[in-house]
Scaffold this active site. Structure first.
Site, short mmCIF file in Angstrom:
data_model
loop_
_atom_site.label_atom_id
_atom_site.label_comp_id
_atom_site.label_asym_id
_atom_site.label_seq_id
_atom_site.Cartn_x
_atom_site.Cartn_y
_atom_site.Cartn_z
N GLY A 1 28.08 44.63 41.42
CA GLY A 1 27.31 44.14 40.28
C GLY A 1 25.91 44.71 40.17
O GLY A 1 25.03 44.06 39.61
N THR A 2 25.70 45.96 40.64
CA THR A 2 24.35 46.51 40.49
C THR A 2 24.04 46.80 39.01
O THR A 2 22.88 46.70 38.59
CB THR A 2 24.14 47.79 41.32
OG1 THR A 2 25.02 48.80 40.87
CG2 THR A 2 24.36 47.53 42.80
N ASN A 3 25.05 47.13 38.24
CA ASN A 3 24.81 47.34 36.80
C ASN A 3 24.54 46.01 36.10
O ASN A 3 23.70 45.95 35.20
CB ASN A 3 25.98 48.07 36.15
CG ASN A 3 25.91 49.56 36.40
OD1 ASN A 3 25.09 50.26 35.80
ND2 ASN A 3 26.75 50.06 37.30
N MET B 1 37.26 46.60 36.89
CA MET B 1 38.32 47.50 37.34
C MET B 1 39.71 47.15 36.79
O MET B 1 40.70 47.65 37.28
CB MET B 1 38.33 47.55 38.88
CG MET B 1 37.05 48.08 39.48
SD MET B 1 36.61 49.72 38.82
CE MET B 1 35.02 50.00 39.61
N LEU C 1 42.08 46.86 30.09
CA LEU C 1 42.40 45.86 29.07
C LEU C 1 43.41 46.44 28.07
O LEU C 1 43.36 47.63 27.76
CB LEU C 1 41.11 45.43 28.37
CG LEU C 1 40.16 44.68 29.31
CD1 LEU C 1 38.76 44.62 28.74
CD2 LEU C 1 40.69 43.27 29.60
N ASN D 1 31.26 50.33 27.91
CA ASN D 1 31.60 50.58 29.32
C ASN D 1 30.62 51.59 29.90
O ASN D 1 30.11 52.45 29.19
CB ASN D 1 33.03 51.17 29.40
CG ASN D 1 33.46 51.45 30.83
OD1 ASN D 1 33.29 50.62 31.72
ND2 ASN D 1 34.02 52.64 31.07
N HIS E 1 30.52 54.53 32.80
CA HIS E 1 31.42 55.34 33.65
C HIS E 1 30.56 56.34 34.45
O HIS E 1 29.68 56.99 33.88
CB HIS E 1 32.45 56.08 32.79
CG HIS E 1 33.41 56.86 33.63
ND1 HIS E 1 34.47 56.26 34.29
CD2 HIS E 1 33.44 58.17 33.96
CE1 HIS E 1 35.12 57.19 34.97
NE2 HIS E 1 34.52 58.35 34.80
#
Ligand code: GAR
Length: 207
Positions: A12-14, A91, A94, A108, A110
């Site tokens: 969860g660093t983002n 991860m 969907l 998103n 990436h």
């Protein structure tokens, strides 16, 4: 004010970069209303709790199909009147129906310069392993809208990062995060919420 849901699966660093941006007043017209984790052990859940943001865990294996999983997710998002979904190290892929329903409302991040090292099977450290195996000298990160094609939606922003001699996948991952992901993602979310992004087909312009 746009309600934002951040979907996570790991460290969860983002998510933290988004929380920090919000706390610094950099996301003027949005607020993180919900964090959804596909993994009950994700440290991202702790980060949400520390910031006072409600979170929920939705495990893919508890649903018989991607469709029923995304229906449960959609129900949660509707309850919170979510207007923007951010995939921040999420991860679970969907299904098409979900991507269409939230067209141009899912962002998103990436960890490569798309179209390099992206698509099915390229996630997390694997992306950096592939970049090092290929011997590229420059990599980076991309933020993009999510479409039915994995990592194929309209690109919002990209930033290049140098590969250095002796890099390991872990070192490279850290540099790509610090020099690109943690900057690009909050900026894109801020731009989206302020209505600064306009999408024409595959082209996103910043107004
Ligand atoms: C990030 O590097 C993100 O770009 C990547 O997973 C990491 C999650 O880290 N996402 C993908 O590979 C998606 N295809 P975080 O949990 O610390 O934000």
């Amino acid at each position: 004010m746009i309600n934002i849901a951040v979907l996570v699966s790991g460290g969860g660093t983002n998510l933290q970069a988004l929380i920090d941006a919000q706390q610094a007043g950099k996301i003027e017209n949005g607020r993180i209303a919900l964090v959804v984790s596909s993994n009950p052990q994700a440290y991202a859940i702790e980060r949400a709790a520390q910031a006072g943001i409600p979170s929920a865990v939705l495990r893919r294996r508890e649903y018989s199909s991607a469709e029923t999983y995304s229906e449960a997710l959609d129900a949660l998002l509707q309850q919170q009147e979510i207007g923007l979904v951010v995939l921040a190290g999420f991860m679970t892929v969907l299904p098409d129906s979900f991507c269409r329903r939230y067209e141009n409302r899912i962002i998103n991040v990436h960890p490569s310069l798309i179209p390099s090292f992206c698509g099915e099977g390229y996630y997390g450290l694997r992306v950096h392993e592939a970049a090092l195996a290929k011997g590229v000298k420059v990599t980076g990160a991309t933020v993009h809208f999510v479409s039915e094609v994995v990592d194929g939606g309209a690109i919002i922003a990209q930033k290049a990062v140098q590969v250095e001699d002796g890099d390991t996948p872990e070192r490279l991952q850290k540099r790509v995060m610090a020099e690109a992901e943690w900057l690009l993602l909050p900026q894109a979310v801020s731009d989206f919420c302020a209505g600064r992004l306009s999408v024409q087909g595959t082209w996103v312009a910043r107004k």
